[in-house]
Scaffold this motif. Structure first.
Motif, PDB file in Angstrom:
ATOM      1  N   PHE A  87       0.837  -1.202   0.000  1.00 24.91           N
ATOM      2  CA  PHE A  87       0.000   0.000   0.000  1.00 24.91           C
ATOM      3  C   PHE A  87       0.870   1.249   0.000  1.00 24.91           C
ATOM      4  O   PHE A  87       0.629   2.198  -0.766  1.00 24.91           O
ATOM      5  CB  PHE A  87      -0.915   0.005   1.220  1.00 24.91           C
ATOM      6  CG  PHE A  87      -1.670   1.300   1.403  1.00 24.91           C
ATOM      7  CD1 PHE A  87      -2.849   1.529   0.699  1.00 24.91           C
ATOM      8  CD2 PHE A  87      -1.203   2.284   2.262  1.00 24.91           C
ATOM      9  CE1 PHE A  87      -3.532   2.730   0.851  1.00 24.91           C
ATOM     10  CE2 PHE A  87      -1.880   3.483   2.418  1.00 24.91           C
ATOM     11  CZ  PHE A  87      -3.051   3.701   1.705  1.00 24.91           C
ATOM     12  N   PHE A  88       1.878   1.264   0.846  1.00 24.35           N
ATOM     13  CA  PHE A  88       2.775   2.418   0.942  1.00 24.35           C
ATOM     14  C   PHE A  88       3.504   2.646  -0.376  1.00 24.35           C
ATOM     15  O   PHE A  88       3.573   3.772  -0.881  1.00 24.35           O
ATOM     16  CB  PHE A  88       3.792   2.190   2.066  1.00 24.35           C
ATOM     17  CG  PHE A  88       4.801   3.293   2.191  1.00 24.35           C
ATOM     18  CD1 PHE A  88       4.536   4.392   2.986  1.00 24.35           C
ATOM     19  CD2 PHE A  88       6.006   3.228   1.509  1.00 24.35           C
ATOM     20  CE1 PHE A  88       5.462   5.424   3.097  1.00 24.35           C
ATOM     21  CE2 PHE A  88       6.934   4.245   1.612  1.00 24.35           C
ATOM     22  CZ  PHE A  88       6.665   5.344   2.405  1.00 24.35           C
ATOM     23  N   TYR A  89       4.065   1.586  -0.933  1.00 25.15           N
ATOM     24  CA  TYR A  89       4.863   1.684  -2.157  1.00 25.15           C
ATOM     25  C   TYR A  89       4.054   2.259  -3.313  1.00 25.15           C
ATOM     26  O   TYR A  89       4.486   3.197  -3.999  1.00 25.15           O
ATOM     27  CB  TYR A  89       5.404   0.306  -2.525  1.00 25.15           C
ATOM     28  CG  TYR A  89       6.299   0.285  -3.731  1.00 25.15           C
ATOM     29  CD1 TYR A  89       7.638   0.619  -3.625  1.00 25.15           C
ATOM     30  CD2 TYR A  89       5.798  -0.082  -4.981  1.00 25.15           C
ATOM     31  CE1 TYR A  89       8.475   0.592  -4.732  1.00 25.15           C
ATOM     32  CE2 TYR A  89       6.626  -0.111  -6.094  1.00 25.15           C
ATOM     33  CZ  TYR A  89       7.966   0.228  -5.964  1.00 25.15           C
ATOM     34  OH  TYR A  89       8.782   0.210  -7.074  1.00 25.15           O
ATOM     35  N   PHE A  90       2.859   1.719  -3.519  1.00 25.37           N
ATOM     36  CA  PHE A  90       2.036   2.205  -4.620  1.00 25.37           C
ATOM     37  C   PHE A  90       1.499   3.608  -4.355  1.00 25.37           C
ATOM     38  O   PHE A  90       1.373   4.409  -5.289  1.00 25.37           O
ATOM     39  CB  PHE A  90       0.889   1.232  -4.904  1.00 25.37           C
ATOM     40  CG  PHE A  90       1.289   0.058  -5.745  1.00 25.37           C
ATOM     41  CD1 PHE A  90       1.325   0.158  -7.122  1.00 25.37           C
ATOM     42  CD2 PHE A  90       1.658  -1.142  -5.168  1.00 25.37           C
ATOM     43  CE1 PHE A  90       1.711  -0.915  -7.917  1.00 25.37           C
ATOM     44  CE2 PHE A  90       2.048  -2.222  -5.940  1.00 25.37           C
ATOM     45  CZ  PHE A  90       2.074  -2.113  -7.320  1.00 25.37           C
ATOM     46  N   SER A  91       1.209   3.924  -3.107  1.00 22.97           N
ATOM     47  CA  SER A  91       0.748   5.274  -2.773  1.00 22.97           C
ATOM     48  C   SER A  91       1.822   6.295  -3.087  1.00 22.97           C
ATOM     49  O   SER A  91       1.547   7.357  -3.673  1.00 22.97           O
ATOM     50  CB  SER A  91       0.368   5.362  -1.293  1.00 22.97           C
ATOM     51  OG  SER A  91      -0.724   4.526  -0.999  1.00 22.97           O
ATOM     52  N   ALA A  92       3.068   5.998  -2.714  1.00 13.67           N
ATOM     53  CA  ALA A  92       4.175   6.914  -2.990  1.00 13.67           C
ATOM     54  C   ALA A  92       4.422   7.050  -4.488  1.00 13.67           C
ATOM     55  O   ALA A  92       4.632   8.154  -5.004  1.00 13.67           O
ATOM     56  CB  ALA A  92       5.444   6.435  -2.284  1.00 13.67           C
ATOM     57  N   GLY A  93       4.369   5.918  -5.209  1.00 13.87           N
ATOM     58  CA  GLY A  93       4.615   5.952  -6.648  1.00 13.87           C
ATOM     59  C   GLY A  93       3.540   6.672  -7.426  1.00 13.87           C
ATOM     60  O   GLY A  93       3.828   7.481  -8.321  1.00 13.87           O
ATOM     61  N   ILE A  94       2.285   6.404  -7.089  1.00  8.98           N
ATOM     62  CA  ILE A  94       1.165   7.080  -7.763  1.00  8.98           C
ATOM     63  C   ILE A  94       1.158   8.563  -7.395  1.00  8.98           C
ATOM     64  O   ILE A  94       0.957   9.431  -8.258  1.00  8.98           O
ATOM     65  CB  ILE A  94      -0.167   6.414  -7.389  1.00  8.98           C
ATOM     66  CG1 ILE A  94      -0.217   4.994  -7.958  1.00  8.98           C
ATOM     67  CG2 ILE A  94      -1.351   7.232  -7.908  1.00  8.98           C
ATOM     68  CD1 ILE A  94      -1.378   4.160  -7.437  1.00  8.98           C
ATOM     69  N   GLY A  95       1.382   8.851  -6.117  1.00 10.04           N
ATOM     70  CA  GLY A  95       1.450  10.242  -5.686  1.00 10.04           C
ATOM     71  C   GLY A  95       2.555  11.000  -6.389  1.00 10.04           C
ATOM     72  O   GLY A  95       2.389  12.168  -6.776  1.00 10.04           O
ATOM     73  N   ALA A  96       3.689  10.347  -6.578  1.00 12.69           N
ATOM     74  CA  ALA A  96       4.801  10.967  -7.301  1.00 12.69           C
ATOM     75  C   ALA A  96       4.391  11.321  -8.726  1.00 12.69           C
ATOM     76  O   ALA A  96       4.697  12.420  -9.220  1.00 12.69           O
ATOM     77  CB  ALA A  96       5.995  10.020  -7.317  1.00 12.69           C
TER      78      ALA A  96
END
Length: 244
Positions: A87-96
């Motif tokens: 969840f964290f990884y995809f949130s950071a990547g999508i947010g980026a």
């Protein structure tokens, strides 16, 4: 600290490697489908905010991203568990990707208005940007070469890579392991994460806002991933977010 390859990171690395190697072996180009394009570009798709994280521009690009994912993500997955880390990884990547797009949109619109003020309509502007060149006197008289180069680059250059997500992981690592010693290849003196990581992010912010960037690097994607990663990791750490 156990550095054994954890489940989520193992699968993320495998997917990244497959999507890097397979197109080369099959001689296929998935850039127009999977890389993150500017929203006005004909190849843009909303799914690209996820898929661009699994595309890379070269061997060194994927090598450093996957090394960063393993080195800084492993202790985080051990703390949070597989589901929370994903969840964290995809949130950071999508947010980026979203923050990168917003910054590009702001820069794009500032120059786009010069085209409109010069008497061109939207379809004419997009046609010129797609071709990357023009002899239209209205454009030549109203827009500098630097501005033209910038807007055509924003329109035509897609973003690829897991760097935004990895920056989120890096920031989270710094929050949880602030005294861990880190070093850069070009500055091999070990520095505590609580100093090292802010310097890296400030460097990206500086290069993103000036003309001194080295290479075609999406600095604001790095900053965006770091920002989203910081917000989530800070909230979890403050509230002692429980894993299961």
């Amino acid at each position: 600290m156990n550095t054994k390859l954890t489940d989520a990171i193992k699968h993320l690395i495998i997917i990244n490697v497959i999507l890097f190697v397979a197109p080369q072996l099959l001689k296929l180009d998935f850039t127009n489908i999977l890389a993150l394009h500017f929203p006005k570009n004909e190849h843009f798709g909303i799914w690209q905010y996820v898929t661009h994280m699994f595309m890379h521009g070269g061997f060194s690009h994927i090598l450093f991203n996957m090394y960063g994912l393993w080195a800084f993500g492993t202790p985080l997955e051990q703390i949070w568990g597989k589901k929370k880390f994903i969840f964290f990884y995809f949130s950071a990547g999508i947010g980026a990707g979203i923050i990168y797009t917003l910054v590009n949109y702001y820069q794009f619109n500032g120059i786009y208005e010069l085209f409109i003020d010069a008497g061109l309509n939207n379809s004419e502007v997009l046609s010129i940007l797609k071709s990357g060149s023009t002899n239209d006197a209205r454009v030549i008289g109203a827009i500098s070469q630097d501005q033209f180069n910038q807007i055509t680059s924003l329109y035509n250059t897609p973003a690829v890579g897991a760097s935004g997500a990895v920056y989120g992981v890096l920031v989270a690592f710094g929050l949880y392991f602030k005294d861990a010693k880190l070093a850069l290849i070009f500055f091999p003196v070990p520095i505590a994460a609580k100093y090292f990581i802010p310097v890296m992010i400030l460097g990206d912010l500086f290069f993103g806002m000036t003309k001194y960037s080295i290479g075609n690097i999406a600095h604001f994607a790095h900053v965006g991933g770091a920002l989203i990663g910081f917000i989530i990791a800070w909230y979890w750490k403050k509230n002692e977010f429980k894993t299961y």
